[in-house]
Design an enzyme around this catalytic site. Structure first.
Site, short mmCIF file in Angstrom:
data_model
loop_
_atom_site.label_atom_id
_atom_site.label_comp_id
_atom_site.label_asym_id
_atom_site.label_seq_id
_atom_site.Cartn_x
_atom_site.Cartn_y
_atom_site.Cartn_z
N PHE A 85 76.82 -33.28 76.48
CA PHE A 85 77.93 -33.57 77.68
C PHE A 85 79.17 -33.87 77.47
CE2 PHE A 85 77.06 -38.19 77.11
CZ PHE A 85 78.24 -38.58 77.67
N LYS B 104 72.44 -23.01 75.61
CA LYS B 104 71.99 -23.88 76.67
C LYS B 104 72.69 -25.41 76.42
CE LYS B 104 69.80 -27.54 76.41
NZ LYS B 104 70.20 -28.47 77.42
N GLU C 85 72.25 -30.49 80.41
CA GLU C 85 71.87 -30.52 82.18
C GLU C 85 72.80 -31.54 82.67
OE1 GLU C 85 70.25 -31.67 79.44
OE2 GLU C 85 69.06 -33.51 79.67
N SER D 105 73.37 -36.36 69.91
CA SER D 105 73.09 -37.46 69.35
C SER D 105 72.26 -37.25 68.10
CB SER D 105 72.23 -38.21 70.38
OG SER D 105 71.09 -37.77 70.75
N CYS E 243 82.93 -37.88 69.82
CA CYS E 243 82.15 -38.34 68.44
C CYS E 243 83.21 -38.80 67.60
CB CYS E 243 81.47 -37.18 68.05
SG CYS E 243 82.45 -35.77 67.72
N GLU F 118 75.82 -46.37 68.27
CA GLU F 118 76.77 -45.60 68.64
C GLU F 118 76.98 -46.30 70.33
OE1 GLU F 118 76.28 -41.44 69.32
OE2 GLU F 118 78.47 -41.14 69.19
P1 NAD Z 1 72.10 -35.63 73.60
O1 NAD Z 1 71.53 -35.72 71.99
O2 NAD Z 1 71.38 -36.37 74.47
O3 NAD Z 1 71.86 -33.88 74.36
C1 NAD Z 1 72.48 -32.93 73.31
C2 NAD Z 1 71.70 -31.69 73.81
O4 NAD Z 1 70.27 -31.93 73.51
C3 NAD Z 1 71.45 -31.42 75.34
O5 NAD Z 1 71.65 -29.81 75.56
C4 NAD Z 1 70.29 -31.95 75.65
O6 NAD Z 1 69.85 -31.12 76.79
C5 NAD Z 1 69.25 -31.86 74.49
N1 NAD Z 1 68.30 -32.62 74.20
C6 NAD Z 1 68.44 -34.15 74.57
N2 NAD Z 1 67.37 -34.86 74.40
C7 NAD Z 1 66.55 -33.92 73.58
C8 NAD Z 1 65.31 -33.87 73.15
N3 NAD Z 1 64.44 -35.03 72.99
N4 NAD Z 1 64.63 -32.72 72.58
C9 NAD Z 1 65.29 -31.60 72.55
N5 NAD Z 1 66.54 -31.76 73.11
C10 NAD Z 1 67.23 -32.62 73.70
O7 NAD Z 1 73.50 -35.86 73.50
P2 NAD Z 1 74.46 -36.36 74.55
O8 NAD Z 1 74.16 -37.53 75.32
O9 NAD Z 1 74.60 -35.04 75.59
O10 NAD Z 1 75.95 -35.98 74.08
C11 NAD Z 1 76.55 -37.18 73.54
C12 NAD Z 1 76.09 -37.64 71.85
O11 NAD Z 1 76.89 -36.27 71.08
C13 NAD Z 1 76.91 -38.47 71.17
O12 NAD Z 1 75.79 -38.98 70.39
C14 NAD Z 1 77.99 -37.83 70.24
O13 NAD Z 1 78.51 -38.58 69.21
C15 NAD Z 1 77.34 -36.46 70.02
N6 NAD Z 1 78.51 -35.52 69.95
C16 NAD Z 1 78.53 -35.25 68.35
C17 NAD Z 1 79.74 -34.45 67.87
C18 NAD Z 1 79.96 -34.22 66.66
O14 NAD Z 1 80.55 -32.98 66.34
N7 NAD Z 1 79.21 -34.72 65.59
C19 NAD Z 1 80.41 -34.02 69.03
C20 NAD Z 1 80.30 -34.14 70.54
C21 NAD Z 1 79.29 -35.26 70.67
#
Ligand code: NAD
Length: 506
Positions: A162, A186, A189, A239, A294, A396
């Site tokens: 997000f 994708k 959401e 994450s 991140c 985090e």
């Molecule tokens: P998230 O892991 O909750 O979601 C990321 C994606 O995975 C979304 O599209 C979501 O729909 C999907 N998703 C979520 N739960 C899932 C599951 N159980 N099974 C399958 N798909 C699932 O992450 P978020 O809250 O949207 O974003 C924040 C996180 O992203 C933070 O941890 C941040 O550090 C990380 N991030 C990392 C980088 C990097 O380059 N390392 C860059 C940006 C963000």
């Protein structure tokens, strides 16, 4: 539906959130939805459809059908689509930034900065005719020549978080399609609207139907993508627990996977640091984008006398950060966090630190914003005397919270930073080349800043997270990403000396 539903107002006109499959936009019907908020107001502005297996099958089939013709399209022609796309994105910059701001809550300046990081990825992809050049060696053996070819994989998938609604998708699809692959995207959401806009612009730039497809959904949709036999590669950002799951499931099903995870980034401040510049950089690193990055500098490790020189001005700087709605002309310094639930989680992590003995020296919890009473606000927060066994130190936080740990010397600071399970970024502020060299050599993280608070890499360099911040081999961005989106073929050639081909001898 999220628990936030009880705390928010519904907007009378919701923004459409269509999928884009085989060159056609359409709204999914008969599926569950997930609310999309304007976090500045706490209002629901759209309902993201939670598509499932059927939608994914259609999108992957569309990408697979588009692949043979797109693969045969010369690299210069594919690049031309991206040149046009780059111009369209810049022309529509204000509209895109407003959308990022509306669904994510970043300030317009932050949105602009992030979209430019995305544009740089398109620019990098425009160089694809050069990026795809292989190597050759004449006379590998007598009259035998050898060459490498970089060929596309087929259908690639991007699953994004997000916190950067435009930039992170742009880390993926421009280069993937430039290399001759087709793509299914994708987005999160929580922020599915800006992506609709940036995909529309690619359609306008002349991308053939089916080359890029956009789907919406959550876990069911992701699982269908991870296991689809026609999907060849998966790029993920999100994450760490989900990144690990994506890597394990994707690779088990024979896909190439690069999965970026979460982070906890340490910034070491030496007593000789240039303090006013350090305060400025640290404040931006910790509180920029409301800490939802991140690469946010989420822990300051002060060495020796640095704490006394740093903290009074840092607290003053944090207190002066104006929090407010980002969807108006008078821009605040910092916007809201993504949801009420997330704000409450951040506040409870801060409370856990206090309970375990840390001292809150700037408290942004319970921030109230005039004119936006339902927004998801949390002010800049600084927690001093954090120790590494505390939950606040290990997890985090992903909010505007800076932990401060105090160490006697550089060795202690490096040791503390290296205890983290993550390994995205780390920085040092010092005037000493020797201390900086020691730090960059020994610290366990992939992206290092020396007097740079957010050493996030730009398009031409790989985004090199380590440990729990990355699962895979080839990182996103730069030459590694070209390798990720292509497979190599090595061709060894010999022509026999007395064949009919020897016409020049006659
Ligand atoms: P998230 O892991 O909750 O979601 C990321 C994606 O995975 C979304 O599209 C979501 O729909 C999907 N998703 C979520 N739960 C899932 C599951 N159980 N099974 C399958 N798909 C699932 O992450 P978020 O809250 O949207 O974003 C924040 C996180 O992203 C933070 O941890 C941040 O550090 C990380 N991030 C990392 C980088 C990097 O380059 N390392 C860059 C940006 C963000």
């Amino acid at each position: 539906m999220s628990s936030n539903m009880s705390q928010v107002t519904r907007h009378s006109s919701l923004s459409p959130c269509p999928v884009f499959i085989n060159g056609e936009w359409r709204n999914l019907s008969g599926v569950a939805t997930s609310p999309v908020f304007n976090p500045s107001r706490g209002e629901t502005i759209a309902e993201a459809p939670m598509g499932g297996v059927e939608m994914v099958n259609e999108a992957v089939e569309s990408a697979a059908a588009a692949f043979p013709a797109w693969r045969e399209t010369p690299a210069v022609e594919r690049a031309r689509v991206l040149f046009r796309y780059r111009q369209l994105v810049e022309k529509n910059l204000d509209r895109i930034c407003q959308s990022v701001t509306r669904e994510h809550g970043k300030t317009l300046a932050e949105a602009r900065g992030s979209v430019y990081r995305g544009i740089e990825n398109i620019e990098y992809a425009c160089g694809v005719p050069t990026l795809l050049m292989g190597d050759t060696l004449e006379n590998l053996a007598r009259s035998v020549d050898c060459e490498t070819l970089l060929q596309p994989l087929g259908v690639c998938v991007g699953i994004t978080p997000f916190n950067f609604p435009a930039m992170v998708p742009m880390w993926m699809f421009p280069l993937a399609i430039a290399c001759g692959n087709t793509f299914v995207l994708k987005p999160s959401e929580k922020v599915p609207l800006t992506v609709v806009m940036i995909v529309e612009l690619l359609e306008k730039a002349g991308l053939p139907r089916g080359v890029l497809n956009l789907v919406h959904g959550g876990r069911e949709c992701v699982d269908a993508l991870l296991t689809h036999p026609k999907v060849k590669a998966i790029s993920f950002v999100g994450s760490s627990p989900v990144a690990k799951y994506i890597f394990e499931t994707g690779t088990r099903h024979g896909k190439r996977v690069q999965a970026n995870g979460g982070a906890k980034n340490y910034i070491v401040i030496m007593p000789d640091a240039e303090m006013s510049k350090t305060v400025e950089a640290l404040s931006t690193a910790a509180f920029g984008c409301a800490g939802e990055r991140c690469m946010a500098g989420s822990t300051a490790i002060t060495v020796g006398a640095a704490a006394d020189r740093l903290l009074p001005s840092l607290v003053q700087a944090a207190r002066s950060i104006r929090v407010g709605p980002t969807d108006i002309e008078m821009q605040p310094d910092m916007g809201p966090v993504i949801t009420a639930q997330h704000r409450d989680r951040v506040a409870s992590l801060v409370a856990s630190g206090e309970k375990e003995g840390a001292k809150i020296i700037c408290d942004g919890r319970g921030a109230r914003v005039e004119g936006a009473p339902n927004g998801f606000y949390m002010g800049a927060t600084i927690v001093d005397q954090v120790r590494d066994e505390m939950t606040l130190a290990r997890e985090e936080v992903f909010g505007p919270v800076l932990n401060v740990m105090r160490m006697e010397d550089l060795d202690g600071a490096i040791e503390a930073a290296n205890k983290s399970a993550f390994g995205n970024g780390a920085a040092i502020f010092t005037q000493s080349g020797k201390a900086a060299r020691e730090f960059k050599h020994r610290v366990k993280a992939g992206m290092i800043g020396i007097n740079v608070g957010v050493p996030a890499t730009m398009a031409m360099f790989p985004f090199t997270g380590w440990d729990d911040s990355f699962y895979g081999d080839l990182h996103i961005q730069g030459k590694e990403a070209v390798q990720f989106y292509t497979q190599q073929k090595v061709v060894t050639t010999r022509w026999f000396g007395d064949g009919v081909g020897d016409v020049w001898k006659k």
